[in-house]
Enzyme design. Sequence first.
Site, PDB file in Angstrom:
ATOM      1  N   LYS A  75       0.840  -1.200   0.000  1.00 49.45           N
ATOM      2  CA  LYS A  75       0.000   0.000   0.000  1.00 49.45           C
ATOM      3  C   LYS A  75       0.878   1.255   0.000  1.00 49.45           C
ATOM      4  CE  LYS A  75      -3.604   1.960   2.930  1.00 49.45           C
ATOM      5  NZ  LYS A  75      -4.429   1.701   4.107  1.00 49.45           N
TER       6      LYS A  75
ATOM      7  N   GLU B   8      10.974  -4.521   3.894  1.00 50.28           N
ATOM      8  CA  GLU B   8      11.060  -5.936   3.506  1.00 50.28           C
ATOM      9  C   GLU B   8      10.633  -6.116   2.050  1.00 50.28           C
ATOM     10  OE1 GLU B   8       9.632  -4.676   6.118  1.00 50.28           O
ATOM     11  OE2 GLU B   8       9.828  -5.933   7.912  1.00 50.28           O
TER      12      GLU B   8
ATOM     13  N   GLY C 108      -4.710  -2.503   5.431  1.00 43.35           N
ATOM     14  CA  GLY C 108      -3.954  -3.635   4.894  1.00 43.35           C
ATOM     15  C   GLY C 108      -4.576  -4.979   5.228  1.00 43.35           C
ATOM     16  N   ARG C 109      -4.939  -5.175   6.502  1.00 48.48           N
ATOM     17  CA  ARG C 109      -5.443  -6.493   6.916  1.00 48.48           C
ATOM     18  C   ARG C 109      -6.876  -6.753   6.453  1.00 48.48           C
ATOM     19  NH1 ARG C 109      -4.351  -3.028  10.731  1.00 48.48           N
ATOM     20  NH2 ARG C 109      -5.871  -2.318  12.266  1.00 48.48           N
TER      21      ARG C 109
ATOM     22  N   GLU D 231      -3.902  -7.179  15.492  1.00 45.99           N
ATOM     23  CA  GLU D 231      -3.480  -5.858  15.037  1.00 45.99           C
ATOM     24  C   GLU D 231      -4.629  -4.864  15.191  1.00 45.99           C
ATOM     25  OE1 GLU D 231      -0.583  -6.024  11.727  1.00 45.99           O
ATOM     26  OE2 GLU D 231      -1.827  -4.494  10.817  1.00 45.99           O
TER      27      GLU D 231
ATOM     28  N   HIS E 174      -2.548 -33.975  18.328  1.00 47.40           N
ATOM     29  CA  HIS E 174      -1.376 -34.786  18.676  1.00 47.40           C
ATOM     30  C   HIS E 174      -0.240 -33.917  19.188  1.00 47.40           C
ATOM     31  CE1 HIS E 174      -3.231 -38.345  16.847  1.00 47.40           C
ATOM     32  NE2 HIS E 174      -3.823 -37.428  16.100  1.00 47.40           N
TER      33      HIS E 174
ATOM     34  N   LYS F 156       8.422  -0.419  11.777  1.00 49.18           N
ATOM     35  CA  LYS F 156       8.928   0.007  10.475  1.00 49.18           C
ATOM     36  C   LYS F 156      10.050   1.037  10.619  1.00 49.18           C
ATOM     37  CE  LYS F 156       4.852  -1.127   7.746  1.00 49.18           C
ATOM     38  NZ  LYS F 156       3.959  -0.781   6.662  1.00 49.18           N
TER      39      LYS F 156
HETATM   40  C1  G6Q Z   1      -2.146  -4.123   8.068  1.00 45.19           C
HETATM   41  C2  G6Q Z   1      -0.935  -3.444   8.476  1.00 45.19           C
HETATM   42  C3  G6Q Z   1       0.349  -4.064   8.000  1.00 45.19           C
HETATM   43  C4  G6Q Z   1       0.672  -3.768   6.547  1.00 45.19           C
HETATM   44  C5  G6Q Z   1       2.103  -4.199   6.256  1.00 45.19           C
HETATM   45  C6  G6Q Z   1       2.494  -3.943   4.827  1.00 45.19           C
HETATM   46  O1  G6Q Z   1      -3.255  -3.742   8.324  1.00 45.19           O
HETATM   47  O2  G6Q Z   1      -1.003  -2.109   8.153  1.00 45.19           O
HETATM   48  O3  G6Q Z   1       0.342  -5.454   8.191  1.00 45.19           O
HETATM   49  O4  G6Q Z   1      -0.209  -4.383   5.693  1.00 45.19           O
HETATM   50  O5  G6Q Z   1       2.971  -3.551   7.121  1.00 45.19           O
HETATM   51  O6  G6Q Z   1       2.353  -2.604   4.491  1.00 45.19           O
HETATM   52  P1  G6Q Z   1       2.411  -2.141   2.996  1.00 45.19           P
HETATM   53  O7  G6Q Z   1       1.281  -2.760   2.260  1.00 45.19           O
HETATM   54  O8  G6Q Z   1       2.315  -0.655   3.022  1.00 45.19           O
HETATM   55  O9  G6Q Z   1       3.736  -2.622   2.459  1.00 45.19           O
END
Ligand code: G6Q
Length: 551
Positions: free
Chosen positions: A206, A212, A267-268, A353, A384, A512
């Site tokens: 986003k 990463e 994001g989630r 989160e 198990h 971050k």
């Molecule tokens: C989700 C969070 C987090 C995010 C990641 C990746 O709700 O905001 O998990 O999705 O940190 O972020 P980007 O999509 O900006 O790379």
Amino acid sequence: MANVTSLKAWQSLLTRTEQAQQTPIKALFAQDEARFQKYSLQAQNILLDYSKNPVDDATLADLLALVKEVGLDNWRDRMFHGDRINATENRAVLHTALRNRSNTPVFLDGVNVMDAVNRELARIKNFVNAVRKGRWRGYSGKRITDVVNIGIGGSDLGPRMVTQALKPYADDRIRVHFVSNVDGVEIANTLRPLNPERVLFVVASKTFTTSETMTNAQTARNWLMSSAFDERAVAKHFVAVSSNEAAVKAFGIRPENSFQMWDWVGGRFSLWSAIGLPIALQLGFKQFEELLSGAHEMDLHFRDMPFERNAPVLLALMTLWNSTFLGRHSQVILPYDWPLQRFAAYLQQAEMESNGKSVDRVGERVPYTTGAVIWGQLGIDGQHAFYQYLHQSNTVVPADFIGSIESSTPVRGHHEKLMANFFAQTEALMNGISAEEVARELAGQGLSEQEIERLLPHKVHQGNRPTNTLLLKRLDPRTLGALIALYEHKIFVLGVIWNICSFDQWGVELGKTLAARILPELQQAQNEGRHDGSTENLIRYFKQQREKLKS
Ligand code: G6Q
């Protein structure tokens, strides 16, 4: 809103906790034969049975009164209508618009967001068809056979979970892979068997700044270049999903290869957007639409059903009761459907989160426990492994059992065995095994009284462990869409009751920035940072040992 703890329903619930702790759930069944009929409901293709929880009519009435007192209906309307309920980021929360198959207008600042949603869905459809039908080709003219999604957190967990869960509905045209970790092992292992001429990378971020993801995307680009030797190949092998157009362009991805995300999608909660590209590429656009439709149907259920017949509301209330009131702060997710093997990991992010917060909407510390600790894995494997803890430890862990009436991949004789375990476990967790039962069983095996006495305490199972059972007709795209949306709304309901902002994630943002500060110290010979005694020495030790290993 007044402090939630001073509300009448909250106060009344507090007076009921002792009795709930002392009354075994199985005794509630003895008192009320209609429990299952009263405490279960059907939402789309999902049966939710919440009768194996320590609730009775009076408790449930208070819990339902509480959601009214906190104004859930108003919050729910505000979310669906695009109010900026994510107050700390000043954003609307409109993942429901992404799957709004009824196409009713949804206005944000006077603009109908459905126009943008539909436009982007049409672009996804065209792109997916082009790749799957072989019209989109790699730099050397070969068909794309493999898609590698590069993203992390919300840009990874949803599509990763869904593509795994719906594999039985995929054909063999496109294989999807996921790289999230900046540990080079993951990308190296993923790319090793692939042919760069046939790989399409989806860089899903986003912000398009997540370290990463950007590191992995650069490595992927270098890998492609080591085969193509021509920058123009990037256009044939890279697409982006982002709301940061400038950064996408700077990476070298053309606007026509970039799919949009909006700041009103967290994001989630984003797998319904172009973040779901790997899903659509693997399954085809039609099946992706099925997923959206299932979620939309659950949205309508959540929006329209009275609270006492509303699955997300009831699921949330069971968690509220078990955690905030009865002090059971962890919750385990146990799918008995092999394709759902990443479901617990997905929910872990979605719930923790969203609701792992300790201040309310105006920044005051809340005096109660919020978000439960979510964990879990496939139930039958867990049996198990850690079920011992669930059955006999001192800690009560409420559990969600998720299974299907029909397997998505039937193999003769397997499904009944799987489901026999499914039913047996929730029964055992509730009923336990009493001392009398154990004694009878051991006597039947011919053990002496002395031996029975010695073994008895070890074999007793207290029972009284709460569970929800979610029984799906079948794990197909539509039902999975509904299941995910069910949990999304559950999370929302809990956030409203706890009076916290479920849609920000400042704890993630912190991570971050922290590593970015230390990275130059690892890259330089000198220790330059100022840290606590432990961190400083760890960094020094790491660097010294690294030099020794090199020599
Ligand atoms: C989700 C969070 C987090 C995010 C990641 C990746 O709700 O905001 O998990 O999705 O940190 O972020 P980007 O999509 O900006 O790379």
